[in-house]
Design a protein around this motif. Structure first.
Motif, mmCIF file in Angstrom:
data_model
loop_
_atom_site.group_PDB
_atom_site.id
_atom_site.type_symbol
_atom_site.label_atom_id
_atom_site.label_comp_id
_atom_site.label_asym_id
_atom_site.label_seq_id
_atom_site.Cartn_x
_atom_site.Cartn_y
_atom_site.Cartn_z
ATOM 1 N N ASP A 141 9.370 -4.576 52.858
ATOM 2 C CA ASP A 141 8.358 -3.617 53.314
ATOM 3 C C ASP A 141 8.336 -3.568 54.839
ATOM 4 O O ASP A 141 8.305 -2.482 55.439
ATOM 5 C CB ASP A 141 6.970 -4.011 52.812
ATOM 6 C CG ASP A 141 6.858 -4.038 51.306
ATOM 7 O OD1 ASP A 141 7.528 -3.226 50.645
ATOM 8 O OD2 ASP A 141 6.094 -4.879 50.786
ATOM 9 N N ALA B 254 -0.034 -8.427 50.511
ATOM 10 C CA ALA B 254 0.962 -8.043 49.506
ATOM 11 C C ALA B 254 2.301 -7.643 50.122
ATOM 12 O O ALA B 254 3.231 -7.281 49.395
ATOM 13 C CB ALA B 254 0.416 -6.885 48.662
ATOM 14 N N SER C 149 5.085 1.535 46.620
ATOM 15 C CA SER C 149 5.117 0.275 45.881
ATOM 16 C C SER C 149 4.060 -0.702 46.398
ATOM 17 O O SER C 149 3.398 -1.390 45.631
ATOM 18 C CB SER C 149 6.508 -0.342 45.986
ATOM 19 O OG SER C 149 6.556 -1.618 45.390
ATOM 20 N N LEU C 150 3.880 -0.742 47.727
ATOM 21 C CA LEU C 150 2.888 -1.638 48.325
ATOM 22 C C LEU C 150 1.482 -1.280 47.852
ATOM 23 O O LEU C 150 0.702 -2.167 47.449
ATOM 24 C CB LEU C 150 2.973 -1.551 49.854
ATOM 25 C CG LEU C 150 1.894 -2.275 50.641
ATOM 26 C CD1 LEU C 150 1.959 -3.783 50.387
ATOM 27 C CD2 LEU C 150 2.038 -1.989 52.147
ATOM 28 N N LYS D 271 5.978 -7.594 51.522
ATOM 29 C CA LYS D 271 7.231 -8.302 51.318
ATOM 30 C C LYS D 271 8.136 -8.043 52.523
ATOM 31 O O LYS D 271 7.955 -7.054 53.244
ATOM 32 C CB LYS D 271 7.910 -7.822 50.035
ATOM 33 C CG LYS D 271 7.098 -8.083 48.775
ATOM 34 C CD LYS D 271 7.819 -7.561 47.549
ATOM 35 C CE LYS D 271 7.016 -7.849 46.272
ATOM 36 N NZ LYS D 271 7.717 -7.335 45.067
ATOM 37 N N GLU E 298 0.609 0.245 45.169
ATOM 38 C CA GLU E 298 0.469 -0.089 43.745
ATOM 39 C C GLU E 298 0.189 -1.574 43.567
ATOM 40 O O GLU E 298 -0.631 -1.977 42.729
ATOM 41 C CB GLU E 298 1.736 0.295 42.995
ATOM 42 C CG GLU E 298 1.895 1.784 42.779
ATOM 43 C CD GLU E 298 3.165 2.139 42.011
ATOM 44 O OE1 GLU E 298 3.966 1.201 41.746
ATOM 45 O OE2 GLU E 298 3.368 3.325 41.714
ATOM 46 N N ARG E 299 0.844 -2.431 44.360
ATOM 47 C CA ARG E 299 0.629 -3.879 44.261
ATOM 48 C C ARG E 299 -0.775 -4.254 44.700
ATOM 49 O O ARG E 299 -1.396 -5.170 44.140
ATOM 50 C CB ARG E 299 1.666 -4.642 45.082
ATOM 51 C CG ARG E 299 3.084 -4.503 44.573
ATOM 52 C CD ARG E 299 4.005 -5.581 45.139
ATOM 53 N NE ARG E 299 4.077 -5.584 46.579
ATOM 54 C CZ ARG E 299 4.885 -4.817 47.296
ATOM 55 N NH1 ARG E 299 5.691 -3.945 46.686
ATOM 56 N NH2 ARG E 299 4.908 -4.904 48.623
#
Length: 454
Positions: A122, A117, A449-450, A119, A452-453
């Motif tokens: 990140d 996941a 955010s990571l 990006k 959560e993904r």
């Protein structure tokens, strides 16, 4: 053999950015003054260090030197910068995310799903956080194997550190087209960034391990590395689960298999080397490849105890690495020195094994040699990559032996100044090249955010 349409045309010179790089600033001299200096033979004497900042080199070492700029080392030890020879820097975002599991479960259940996941933003945020931690704890160069490596190169350029960077190639679980694309990504990264950031970034090719990359793709990667003149950086003999399948399927020890593939050259460096037999140690000594010892990660994942004293006795080059900050969980190379000395004695059953002097060399010259940096010792003509360790602290008092304190008592928090290529990155514990509150806030948000993904 080169198969499946993989391009191996990497230029032997320094890719897009030559090692002589863009113009440095005009000639100035920096003097690190008033301290004691750790010599290549690990003796210690009062001296100043004068640096040519334009060339990024040490000019001379001696008493009462003059220069246009000065930094105060009074009460401190001037020593080579530490070299973290194996890590996955952006994994700072996963620090504390998954603990207390063996390597295979840790990777399959937690780390690989999270990494899927990731990006580019990140990786940049996690790398910036790692570089901040490294500068503050005295690391001046590192080897990184990860993903979105252009982001890592740009972070290194901005922060002023040195690095040997590579895209981690994994083909297991992929079809031929996907696997070939992953190899190609590693090749293109090595081509694009070797010599980047005024030569402070060099590259490697990194098949993740002998069991996570299929043999045909290992051969492709080796051929590409040799054509390019860049080293191989890979995991080897880390766990018995990595060793046993090779022995069972091929009737060879892992490094015998690697040698058949020409993966044990004099510029290559392999991480961990926990489960090595005598014949493999002899092979490493003959071929000249280096081993990067990662004691904290090896202990945390219960991978085992590497035969470090046997490697040293055989004349194998040994460096130190933290591994990723999700399996350590920090990037403090002083901690790694202490761990290396302690577990080295336990593994050997000998309190005299892996002494303080050996681990200090591993963390400095050993790492610089493994990464091909030319640094790791303080003497005229060498790169001006150095740190000042403050010895005026309770835990470093009294000073019977500076080298003993570096290995057994010092901490990254004792580093007062960090200098790379003559540029002061940290002065009096204040990092000049990164905005610490912004870096920490950005990394925390990207980590949230990571997760959560995932």
């Amino acid at each position: 053999m080169v198969g499946r349409g993989i391009c191996v045309s990497i230029r032997a010179e320094s890719g897009r950015f030559r090692a002589d790089g863009p113009e440095r600033r005009t000639m100035t001299t920096l003097v690190v003054t008033g301290g004691r200096v750790l010599s290549p033979d690990l003796s210690v004497a009062a001296a100043d260090v004068r640096i040519d900042q334009q060339r990024g080199e040490i000019l001379d070492i001696g008493p009462d030197l003059d220069g246009e700029e000065r930094i105060d080392a009074a009460g401190g030890l001037v020593m080579p910068g530490l070299v973290n020879a194996h890590t996955h820097a952006a994994m700072t975002l996963l620090r504390g995310y998954a603990d207390d599991k063996p390597l295979d479960r840790w990777l399959q259940e937690d780390i690989w799903p999270a990494e899927a996941a990731l990006k580019p933003a990140d990786v940049r945020a996690g790398t910036d956080l790692a570089l901040l931690e490294m500068i503050r704890s005295g690391t001046t160069a590192f080897a990184d194997m990860y993903f979105h490596m252009g982001e890592v190169a740009e972070a290194v350029e901005a922060a002023g550190l040195k690095a040997r960077l590579s895209h981690g190639i994994v083909t297991v679980g992929k079809d031929d087209e996907e696997a070939a694309a992953d190899v190609q990504e590693g090749i293109e990264m090595a081509q694009a960034y070797d010599g980047y950031a005024d030569g402070r970034v060099r590259t490697a090719l990194s098949p993740h391990s002998l069991t996570t990359v299929a043999e045909a793709f290992l051969r492709d990667t080796v051929e590409a590395a040799r054509d390019a003149g860049v080293p191989l950086h890979y995991h080897a003999n880390e766990t018995t689960d990595e060793v046993d399948p090779i022995v069972t399927e091929r009737g060879l020890r892992p490094l015998e298999f690697a040698d058949d593939l020409e993966m044990v050259g004099g510029d290559d460096f392999l991480a961990h080397g926990v489960h090595l037999e005598d014949a493999e140690i002899e092979l490493l000594a003959e071929r000249g490849a280096s081993v990067v010892h990662c004691p904290a990660s090896n202990m945390k994942l219960a991978s085992g105890m590497a035969p470090v004293q046997s490697l040293l006795d055989a004349g194998v080059g040994v460096a130190l690495g933290t591994d990723g900050p999700a399996s350590n969980n920090d990037l403090d190379m002083f901690d790694e020195m202490r761990d290396a000395a302690m577990i080295g004695k336990l593994a050997s059953g000998d309190a005299s094994a892996v002494p303080a002097a050996s681990v200090v060399r591993m963390a400095t010259a050993g790492g610089a040699n493994a990464l091909g940096l030319g640094a790791g010792v303080l003497e005229a003509g060498r790169p001006a990559d150095l740190i000042v360790v403050d010895f005026e602290t309770p835990r470093l008092t009294p000073v019977h032996d500076h080298v003993s304190h570096l290995a057994y008592a010092a901490s990254g928090s004792d580093v007062r100044h960090t200098v790379v290529d003559g540029e002061v990155l940290m002065r009096d514990r204040e990092v000049d090249v990164l905005d610490e509150p912004a870096v920490r806030a950005r990394a925390s948000e990207r980590a949230r955010s990571l997760v959560e993904r995932v």
